[in-house]
Enzyme design. Structure first.
Site, short mmCIF file in Angstrom:
data_model
loop_
_atom_site.label_atom_id
_atom_site.label_comp_id
_atom_site.label_asym_id
_atom_site.label_seq_id
_atom_site.Cartn_x
_atom_site.Cartn_y
_atom_site.Cartn_z
N THR A 74 24.38 55.92 40.91
CA THR A 74 24.85 54.93 41.68
C THR A 74 26.02 54.02 41.54
O THR A 74 26.90 53.91 42.24
CB THR A 74 23.58 54.02 42.13
OG1 THR A 74 22.34 54.94 42.65
CG2 THR A 74 23.86 53.52 43.26
N ARG A 234 20.66 45.73 35.02
CA ARG A 234 21.75 45.80 33.89
C ARG A 234 21.63 45.11 32.88
O ARG A 234 21.18 43.93 33.06
CB ARG A 234 22.92 45.75 34.64
CG ARG A 234 23.76 46.76 35.66
CD ARG A 234 24.10 48.22 34.91
NE ARG A 234 24.38 49.11 35.76
CZ ARG A 234 23.55 50.08 36.51
NH1 ARG A 234 22.25 50.19 36.28
NH2 ARG A 234 24.28 51.05 37.14
N ASP A 258 14.66 47.43 30.30
CA ASP A 258 15.12 48.89 30.13
C ASP A 258 16.56 49.18 30.09
O ASP A 258 16.91 50.09 30.06
CB ASP A 258 14.73 49.73 31.52
CG ASP A 258 14.85 51.27 31.71
OD1 ASP A 258 14.12 51.62 30.67
OD2 ASP A 258 15.55 51.56 32.30
N GLU A 263 25.00 50.28 25.59
CA GLU A 263 24.37 51.26 25.64
C GLU A 263 25.08 52.40 25.34
O GLU A 263 26.03 52.96 25.84
CB GLU A 263 23.54 51.49 26.90
CG GLU A 263 22.62 50.39 27.30
CD GLU A 263 22.24 50.62 28.78
OE1 GLU A 263 21.06 49.67 29.14
OE2 GLU A 263 22.68 50.93 29.64
N HIS A 284 16.43 52.73 28.86
CA HIS A 284 17.00 53.13 30.11
C HIS A 284 16.68 54.50 30.72
O HIS A 284 17.47 55.36 31.02
CB HIS A 284 18.62 53.01 29.90
CG HIS A 284 19.64 52.90 31.24
ND1 HIS A 284 20.71 52.11 31.20
CD2 HIS A 284 19.19 53.19 32.37
CE1 HIS A 284 20.98 51.94 32.40
NE2 HIS A 284 20.40 52.68 33.24
N ALA A 286 14.07 54.03 33.17
CA ALA A 286 13.54 53.66 34.87
C ALA A 286 14.06 54.65 35.58
O ALA A 286 13.16 55.03 36.49
CB ALA A 286 13.57 52.44 35.18
N TRP A 287 15.23 55.26 35.72
CA TRP A 287 15.73 55.81 36.88
C TRP A 287 15.27 57.30 36.63
O TRP A 287 15.56 58.33 37.43
CB TRP A 287 17.17 56.08 36.59
CG TRP A 287 17.74 56.66 35.31
CD1 TRP A 287 17.76 55.94 34.25
CD2 TRP A 287 18.29 57.87 35.07
NE1 TRP A 287 18.28 56.64 33.21
CE2 TRP A 287 18.68 58.12 33.95
CE3 TRP A 287 18.50 58.92 36.16
CZ2 TRP A 287 19.20 59.27 33.42
CZ3 TRP A 287 19.08 60.17 35.38
CH2 TRP A 287 19.35 60.13 34.37
#
Length: 317
Positions: A74, A234, A258, A263, A284, A286-287
């Site tokens: 996104t 973020r 997260d 990163e 990272h 969660a998505w």
């Protein structure tokens, strides 16, 4: 239909997915691409697929045939949007694929911290239950979600989905206004009131100049002593050093993150070394439920097919 050269720069972020296009094309797939490799790999590309690889003005300038940058996420902050627009290069992204995945992850972190799951896991592993003089081992206060207040920062699809989950557990939900906003919109509470009164704060807003370090030392001091902070947005939304201090000294009850400012955290991060019983860090992810990854990939391919047909879908530029 013209033959298109498609270059995928970081396919390893979409594990197990097979790229298939129904128009004449040549496909080059790279698992990962570092900054020094990017220009050479996209020099003859008509279409670039990137998740997090930076597509700068210089990269765009050195890809004269480039027509489309398809971002498999996104956020498009890894693409110089101004340079793409100036060069006549279209940019599209993938939207609303992970509403449930991210909201469920945030909810998982929230309930785990309210129920003190990390602390009790640590105690059980250390053998403290075995040494208990009676049937249970009770060392940290456990709280129900029912009757508590969740403040959501970001009223997009993810924030609204999380709000529904929380309401199903009997929580009151408020949406927080932007920090430093001159007025409070209908249906929102002021940023300051949200910080001071919520039992759980969950961040689901973009990172920009207005939101960077929106939760810092001052905000952490204003939070309830037992409040929980969740960040699945973020990394730069939270001052990580201030957060670590607040957790160590009991200013807040817990935090689940997260995302980090860098990163992957190749240079380390203060939160990773903390090993605190009131802190959960996930990498990272969660998505990245299986269902969300499938939706993301389907939308990504649909975006590219639409572009080749001359249709605009999920266009940023």
């Amino acid at each position: 239909m013209n033959h298109k050269k498609i270059v995928v720069l970081d396919a390893d972020t979409l594990p197990g997915r097979v790229f298939h296009f129904d128009f004449p094309h040549e496909l080059a797939v790279y698992g990962t691409t570092d900054a020094a490799e990017t220009a050479g790999r996209v020099r003859d590309a008509h279409i670039i697929i990137t998740n997090k690889v930076m597509i700068s003005e210089d990269i765009i300038a050195h890809a004269p045939q480039l027509e489309l940058i398809a971002v498999s996420a996104t956020g498009v902050n890894n693409v110089d949007i101004g340079a793409a627009k100036a060069a006549g290069v279209a940019v599209c992204n993938v939207r609303a694929y992970g509403n449930e995945s991210v909201a469920e992850h945030a909810f998982m972190l929230m309930i785990a911290l309210m129920r003190k799951l990390p602390a009790y896991q640590r105690d059980v592993a250390a053998g403290l239950w075995e040494k208990s003089p009676f049937f249970c081992h009770y060392s940290a206060p456990i709280r129900d979600l029912n009757g508590k207040t969740l403040a959501v920062f970001g009223r997009g699809n993810i924030g609204r989905t999380l709000a529904r989950y929380a309401q199903a557990f009997g929580m009151g939900v408020v949406f927080a206004e932007h920090k430093h906003a001159p007025d409070v919109r209908e249906g929102y509470v002021s940023f300051e009131d949200a910080v001071r009164t919520a039992d759980v704060l969950s961040l689901h807003c973009p990172l920009n100049a207005q939101t960077e370090n929106m939760i810092g030392e001052n905000e952490l001091r204003q939070m309830k002593p037992g409040a929980v902070l969740i960040n699945c947005g973020r990394g730069g939304l939270v001052d990580e050093n201030a957060l670590l201090a607040a957790l160590k000294y009991g200013q807040i009850g817990g935090a689940g993150v997260d995302v980090l400012t860098q990163e992957p955290p190749k240079n380390g991060n203060p939160l990773l070394k903390a090993r605190l019983p009131n802190l959960i860090v996930t990498p990272h992810t969660a998505w990245a439920s299986r269902e969300a990854l499938d939706r993301l990939f389907d939308i990504l391919l649909a975006n590219i097919h639409a572009f080749v047909k001359g249709e605009a879908q999920n266009r940023v530029v």
